[in-house]
Write a protein that holds these residues in place. Structure first.
Motif, PDB file in Angstrom:
ATOM      1  N   HIS A  77       0.723  -1.332  -0.055  1.00  0.00           N
ATOM      2  CA  HIS A  77       0.028   0.046   0.039  1.00  0.00           C
ATOM      3  C   HIS A  77       0.859   1.325   0.109  1.00  0.00           C
ATOM      4  O   HIS A  77       0.640   2.151  -0.621  1.00  0.00           O
ATOM      5  N   ARG A  78       1.883   1.108   0.973  1.00  0.00           N
ATOM      6  CA  ARG A  78       2.900   2.368   1.032  1.00  0.00           C
ATOM      7  C   ARG A  78       3.456   2.650  -0.488  1.00  0.00           C
ATOM      8  O   ARG A  78       3.888   3.866  -0.807  1.00  0.00           O
ATOM      9  N   HIS A  80       2.670   1.799  -3.105  1.00  0.00           N
ATOM     10  CA  HIS A  80       1.792   2.379  -4.140  1.00  0.00           C
ATOM     11  C   HIS A  80       1.351   3.535  -4.205  1.00  0.00           C
ATOM     12  O   HIS A  80       1.477   4.387  -5.159  1.00  0.00           O
ATOM     13  N   GLN A  81       1.452   4.274  -2.935  1.00  0.00           N
ATOM     14  CA  GLN A  81       1.191   5.667  -2.674  1.00  0.00           C
ATOM     15  C   GLN A  81       2.405   6.508  -2.875  1.00  0.00           C
ATOM     16  O   GLN A  81       2.218   7.432  -3.670  1.00  0.00           O
ATOM     17  N   GLU A  85       1.269   8.405  -5.912  1.00  0.00           N
ATOM     18  CA  GLU A  85       0.757   9.840  -5.876  1.00  0.00           C
ATOM     19  C   GLU A  85       2.186  10.710  -5.388  1.00  0.00           C
ATOM     20  O   GLU A  85       1.789  11.720  -5.211  1.00  0.00           O
ATOM     21  N   LEU A  87       3.768  10.133  -2.983  1.00  0.00           N
ATOM     22  CA  LEU A  87       3.949  10.354  -1.575  1.00  0.00           C
ATOM     23  C   LEU A  87       5.290  10.028  -1.089  1.00  0.00           C
ATOM     24  O   LEU A  87       5.520   8.800  -1.042  1.00  0.00           O
TER      25      LEU A  87
END
Length: 107
Positions: A77-78, A80-81, A85, A87
């Motif tokens: 998840h992180r 991917h962000q 994104e 991030l």
């Protein structure tokens, strides 16, 4: 576990196309064609490590796949962000995520 966690994050940060492929493959119908024995071959070292942790009382007494989910989904998840994104994750944030993951699986 900490070393594995940070090496996985570093690898995916340096090889974003690999994490994108793994994310797409995991969501694909193709994954259903792989049986559990074949899957275990790919992750033999990690499965053995988790099993030893469960048997030794270090990790919660639950299935290896449940422990694996708590290990990998936060990373996926992180990452991917990070990729989609933009991030950025600081070393402190990576450490916090590790500690939250560790708290979820340790006995």
């Amino acid at each position: 576990m900490r070393g594995i966690y940070f090496r996985i994050i570093k690898y995916f940060e340096e090889n974003p196309h690999h994490s994108s492929f793994m994310e797409q493959f995991a969501s694909s119908a193709l994954i259903h064609g792989i049986n559990r024995e074949e899957e275990a071959e790919y992750f033999y070292f990690l499965v053995q490590l988790i099993d030893r942790g469960i048997q030794g009382g270090l990790l919660k007494n639950t299935s290896t796949s449940t422990i694996g989910s708590f290990l990998f989904y936060p990373i996926v998840h992180r990452i991917h962000q990070h990729q989609v994104e933009g991030l950025k994750m600081s070393r402190i944030e990576k450490e916090r995520i590790f500690m939250m993951m560790w708290d979820a699986i340790k006995n």
